[in-house]
Design an enzyme around this catalytic site. Sequence first.
Site, PDB file in Angstrom:
ATOM      1  N   ASP A   1       0.850  -1.200   0.000  1.00 13.15           N
ATOM      2  CA  ASP A   1       0.000   0.000   0.000  1.00 13.15           C
ATOM      3  C   ASP A   1       0.888   1.255   0.000  1.00 13.15           C
ATOM      4  OD1 ASP A   1       0.929  -0.604   2.584  1.00 13.15           O
ATOM      5  OD2 ASP A   1      -0.740   0.396   3.574  1.00 13.15           O
TER       6      ASP A   1
ATOM      7  N   HIS B   1       9.670  -0.597   8.568  1.00 12.54           N
ATOM      8  CA  HIS B   1       8.723  -1.709   8.733  1.00 12.54           C
ATOM      9  C   HIS B   1       8.748  -2.651   7.523  1.00 12.54           C
ATOM     10  CE1 HIS B   1       6.846   0.443  12.082  1.00 12.54           C
ATOM     11  NE2 HIS B   1       6.631   1.480  11.305  1.00 12.54           N
TER      12      HIS B   1
END
Length: 305
Positions: free
Chosen positions: A9, A242
């Site tokens: 995303d 991340h």
Amino acid sequence: MEKIILDCDPGIDDAMAIAYALHSPEVELTAITTCFGNAHTDVTTKNALDLLALFDASHVPVYEGLNQTIDGQLPREGAPWIHGHNGIGEVTIPTSQKKAENESAHDFLSRITKEHPGELTLVPVGSLSNVARAIKADPEFVKNVKEIVVMGGAVRHPGNITPLAEANIHADPKAANIVFQSGANIRLVGLDVTMKTLLPQDKCDEWRSRNQPSATSMADIVTFYINAYKENNPGIIGCSLHDPLAIGTVIDPSFVQTVPMKVTVGEAGESYGQTVGEEDEASSVHVCLHVDSERFVAHFLSRVV
Ligand code: BDR
Ligand code: CA
């Protein structure tokens, strides 16, 4: 060489994960599928295409995914305070000439894993809706996919979107439960480890000094993320890697140490989106609890731009 599909995303750390994968000979980025999370899926699809063009990798096909949760809810607005309204830190990059493929992300995932059983590692780093949909629609998917390396969750660490929930899992907790309880071979790369992997602030200046378009754009995009981290996480210098860490564990699994756990996700009330892990030798979900952050960050920096 590990063949991977990145379900993402983009998203600033997603953009860094794309660059890291493209520049790492240990993995072959065979396709990108898009999902919602940091922005709605039409925006993340555009970003995926534009980022691939920026990195001179438009040969990688992009398959657009769901813009709704597994039970048909519309996604939240995104995370403009961390990723900007356009998902890439309000930075404008050239629009790609390419469009997304006609096949949907979940149909593609099902087809490609049937064509290459046991060969493809799926790396979801946004909402788990596409993956859950593929699992529900295709009884063979779990057997055909080699491994699912999920960036998401926080088993011991606090959440980042609510006190208990990590953003990707919170985006679609029902989908996350479907994935974690599917019996697939899963590695969970959550905040327990990713919050320990920080990109030093001065790297953006170094990238900018290269005078090369993709490095300059990445420096601009990542500077937005670092500034947002400063505001939202007092005491943290730099920004967390991340999504790149999920790719990192495919390149070199020894960056992390895992513990097998039965993982369940809260679907209501205060525990909405919370990942609860119980040690269980028989579980196929391997939760990362330790990371050699110094070695990983050095490796990431040697590859990313
Ligand atoms: C995760 O949420 C998104 O904001 C990031 O791209 C990452 O995948 C971190 O919680
Ligand atoms: Ca992401």
